[in-house]
Scaffold this active site. Structure first.
Site, short mmCIF file in Angstrom:
data_model
loop_
_atom_site.label_atom_id
_atom_site.label_comp_id
_atom_site.label_asym_id
_atom_site.label_seq_id
_atom_site.Cartn_x
_atom_site.Cartn_y
_atom_site.Cartn_z
N ASP A 255 0.87 -1.17 0.00
CA ASP A 255 0.00 0.00 0.00
C ASP A 255 0.92 1.23 0.00
O ASP A 255 2.12 1.12 0.27
CB ASP A 255 -0.95 -0.01 1.21
CG ASP A 255 -2.16 0.90 0.98
OD1 ASP A 255 -2.08 1.80 0.12
OD2 ASP A 255 -3.18 0.74 1.68
C1 NOJ Z 1 -3.93 4.03 0.00
C2 NOJ Z 1 -5.10 3.10 0.02
O1 NOJ Z 1 -5.13 2.38 1.23
C3 NOJ Z 1 -5.11 2.13 -1.15
O2 NOJ Z 1 -6.31 1.42 -1.13
C4 NOJ Z 1 -4.93 2.88 -2.44
O3 NOJ Z 1 -4.99 1.98 -3.52
C5 NOJ Z 1 -3.62 3.60 -2.39
N1 NOJ Z 1 -3.62 4.55 -1.28
C6 NOJ Z 1 -3.32 4.36 -3.66
O4 NOJ Z 1 -4.12 5.50 -3.73
#
Ligand code: NOJ
Length: 775
Positions: A255
């Site tokens: 993530d």
């Molecule tokens: C953080 C989020 O938790 C995730 O779901 C997302 O895909 C990424 N940021 C990218 O924006």
């Protein structure tokens, strides 16, 4: 669109077969031509026009990877669609719809030049109704989530786009999802989800196991810690469970900012770092990874493995052939929304025209999908469907158009706007609306312009609930035939909800209207579970949970209100009598932790084990308002009392699956169908409709021990029936369906003894029961 020949069940062999091996071979050839720096760039995110970017390698005709959010829309997309949220799809209980939505999203991603879609979501699963991101995923029931998660992945990948199943694992709260610094400069680590082995297998890992079996390209490791270790450097969950036990062949992507180390994370199983730029903390891959390989702390073999994992799905989905180039508008949107630079080190390939319209005919499908994900919870005195009411009044700040623009969902702090329909939640899992149909607009179109109708509305909740409201007085003296009240409850990435009640004094709005209008119909646009203290009010004649419907919000709900669509949604969660009934799964949110000086103070013990949602209420025999699986229709259905259980195996069944080579999805014997259950469903009413017969299994309690659920969902089907028509529905039960996780043997085990099977219309409405003894 019609669904291709794939059937969710039975799915005898893993879809990863020869073609995957061919792709693996291509990936190996590709990787063998790379320099060390190129290999490192293939696994390290970099700046670029998408939310995540892997740099191109022009000399090998690799144009890089454009990775985009997310689970309900192309988040950064002009002229793209905003689909219903995961929770809405869960409420459809319809595999075809899950597949169709995934497939349509893939078409939009492909059309914009994006190879990877960051979704679907099965973490959070929805342990607590307060979870800020539950709506992105499906249901707290692992079986329902597992089925719809899988169909979504198949829809996406059969559309030629890589799915990224997220967030792995135990990502059940937003509060303290990332480390913080306290006033003394001490780093306070992310919350640790402390989950025992059995619960992990039977609940939180369950849908990911199916995702792996379906050949999901990527898995996103999560922000939280799991049993004290960060999700992206947890060798037990990444190397052990995901790649070992489940046989995952794709890549583990972090993530954004969830990478906490370089060599350590890589050796623990993380394959790709995102976003890889300094915008989310220290850059831990890139040149540091090159150094680690040079000094031997990461083996070259491991780096090759990471690269092959990244490239195999790319070749498997034929993304090396005729994949559309990136829409140039991405660049501006990325700069606008995420302040990323618009000059990059790499030359990405852009398409000839900006703002490609990728929406096709998706609007019509979105309208239908959201209507199917609307659950009719109450309908008395023939309130619905509406039959040409002469006088209609609409109330509530959720009924009208957006008032803060179309991108309200992105920017922190302005998301929970007061006026306007709530069609999606906030954060990276949201979308940029190219249009919105509000309920007011759709209702007006049906009735408001006809001269014989008296159509009134008051959308200001404060004005509605104020004492002796003159606004209300002016509206209600002539007593409308129906009062439609629109409520909403906001939820977003980055924070958890503080209440299960609807926002903007929704409860008071309902009480006020119902005190003066004897035919009050309440519609909720909501992230999921809401407390409904007014549900039994005699003047509240109908209640609809419309979830987050996407861009066709108004049309979808009008279709249900007027009966063009006969509601067939069912609750994918339980609505308890009151909020405190859910205290078993509280978000770790204590104010005493806010100022802690203890780096590991944030601990979330999943003491309830597998007993979340209906499993909790059933185990403790507690009354609820509307149970899991519940949902009304404008027609009625019955299930014949007699049902057939057929054994599909020859000879004795073993407790444990026979030993086998691990294939994607784990031991292939887990997917063998051991029993078939058939029941007959009939439409006993006057209009066509769709029933959702559900199969619950009651495993023998004596042999299971611990906090074992009374009944667990193990089958469902959406069945469309004309009045008077009946159909036989068959549910297949696999070895995994009948098993528990045996922590001592580290195996799925079929408990010894008699098992009860129930088929009914909810977790508390069984119409036929029988039993069998596998062992
Ligand atoms: C953080 C989020 O938790 C995730 O779901 C997302 O895909 C990424 N940021 C990218 O924006």
């Amino acid at each position: 669109m019609t669904r291709p020949t794939y059937t969710a069940r039975p799915q005898k062999t893993s879809p990863i077969g020869l073609e995957w091996e061919n792709a693996f071979q291509k990936a190996s050839d590709f990787v063998s031509q790379l320099t060390l720096e190129e290999k490192v760039s293939l696994v390290s995110g970099t700046e670029g026009p998408c939310v995540g970017n892997i740099a191109p390698i022009p000399r090998l005709n690799f144009s890089g990877l454009c990775i985009q959010n997310g689970p309900l829309a192309l988040e950064q997309g002009t002229y793209s669609s905003v689909f219903p949220a995961g929770v809405t799809i869960a409420a459809t209980w319809d595999r075809n719809i899950a597949y169709q939505r995934g497939n349509m999203m893939a078409a939009e991603f492909r059309g914009k030049g994006s190879q990877v879609l960051l979704g679907p979501v099965a973490g959070p699963l929805g342990r607590s109704g307060l979870g800020g991101r539950n709506w992105e995923g499906f249901s707290p029931d692992p079986y329902l989530t597992g089925e719809l998660f899988t169909e979504t992945i198949l829809g996406i990948q059969e559309g030629g786009v890589q799915a990224c199943a997220k967030h792995y694992i135990g990502n059940e709260q937003e509060t303290q999802r990332q480390p913080t610094q306290n006033e003394y400069g001490t780093t306070i680590e992310s919350v640790s989800s402390n989950i025992d082995d059995r619960t992990l297998h039977e609940l939180y890992l369950w849908p990911f196991q199916q995702a792996v079996r379906a050949g999901v390209a990527a898995v996103m490791c999560s922000y939280n810690r799991l049993n004290q270790t960060y999700g992206c450097q947890n060798s037990k969950t990444l190397n052990g469970l995901l790649k070992g036990e489940l046989g995952f062949q794709g890549y583990v992507m972090s993530d954004w900012g969830a990478t906490h180390s370089g060599a350590f994370a890589v050796n623990s199983g993380q394959d790709m770092d995102m976003p890889g730029t300094a915008s989310f903390g220290p850059v831990l891959f890139h040149q540091n990874l090159t150094k680690s390989v040079n000094n031997g702390s990461v083996a070259m073999d491991r780096l090759d493995d990471m690269c092959r994992r990244v490239m195999t799905p790319y070749f498997h989905l034929n993304q090396d052939k005729d994949f559309p180039a990136i829409d140039p508008s991405n660049k501006e949107l990325n700069a606008l929304l995420f302040s990323s630079p618009d000059e990059y080190r790499y030359n990405y390939t852009y398409g000839p025209v900006a703002n490609v319209d990728v929406r096709g005919n998706h609007g019509a499908a979105i309208r239908k999908q959201a209507a199917e994900g609307t659950v009719l919870l109450k309908n008395v005195n023939g309130a619905l469907p509406l039959r040409s009411p002469k006088q209609i009044a609409v109330f509530g700040n959720d009924a009208g158009d957006f008032t803060n623009g179309m991108s309200v969902f992105y920017f922190n702090g302005v998301g929970n706007y007061e006026f306007g329909v709530l069609a999606a939640g906030g954060g990276s899992g949201s979308g940029l609306f190219s249009y919105i149909v509000s309920p007011l607009e759709a209702i007006k179109q049906r009735t408001g312009f006809r001269k014989e109708t008296l159509f009134q509305y008051l959308l200001n909740n404060t004005a509605i609930i104020e004492e002796d409201s003159p606004y209300l007085a002016a509206l209600l003296p002539s007593s409308p035939d129906v009062c439609l009240v629109f409520l909403k409850s906001w939820a977003t990435e980055g924070e958890d909800r503080t209440t299960l009640h609807t926002d903007w004094e929704g409860d008071q709005v309902v009480e006020k209207i119902a005190s003066q209008c004897s035919n009050t119909v309440v519609v909720m646009h909501s992230n999921g579970i809401n407390a409904l203290p007014w549900a039994d009010h005699p003047n509240v004649t109908a209640i609809l949970a419309a979830h987050f419907p996407g861009q066709e919000a108004g049309n979808s709900i009008a279709d249900v209100l007027w009966g063009d669509v006969n509601p067939s949604g069912h609750l994918p969660y339980t609505i308890a009598k009151k909020q405190s009934d859910y205290s078993f799964a509280a978000i770790t949110n204590s104010t005493s932790l806010q100022n802690t000086n203890d780096p590991t103070a944030w601990q979330s013990d999943f003491k309830e084990g597998t007993l979340i949602d209906y499993r909790h209420f059933d185990y403790y025999n507690q009354t609820v308002q509307y149970e899991f699986g519940y949902g009304l229709s404008y027609t009625t259905f019955s299930i014949e009392k007699d049902m057939n259980i057929t054994s599909l195996h020859h000879g004795n069944i073993s407790i444990f699956p026979p030993t086998s080579k691990v294939l994607p999805g784990g031991n292939p014997h887990l997917w063998e169908e051991l029993y078939k259950v058939s029941a007959t469903v009939e439409n006993t009413g006057e209009v066509a409709g769709a029933a959702v017969p559900q199969l619950y299994l009651s495993l023998p309690q004596e042999t299971m021990g611990g906090l074992s659920p009374v009944n667990i969902l193990r089958g469902f089907e959406k069945v469309h029936l004309q009045p008077g028509e009946s159909k036989e529905v068959t549910f297949a039960l696999t070895r995994r369906d009948l098993s528990n996780w045996d922590v001592t043997k580290q195996q799925w085990a079929i408990p010894i003894g008699r098992m009860q099977v129930h088929v009914g219309f909810s977790s508390r409405d069984f119409r036929a029961s029988a039993s069998f003894t596998p062992i």
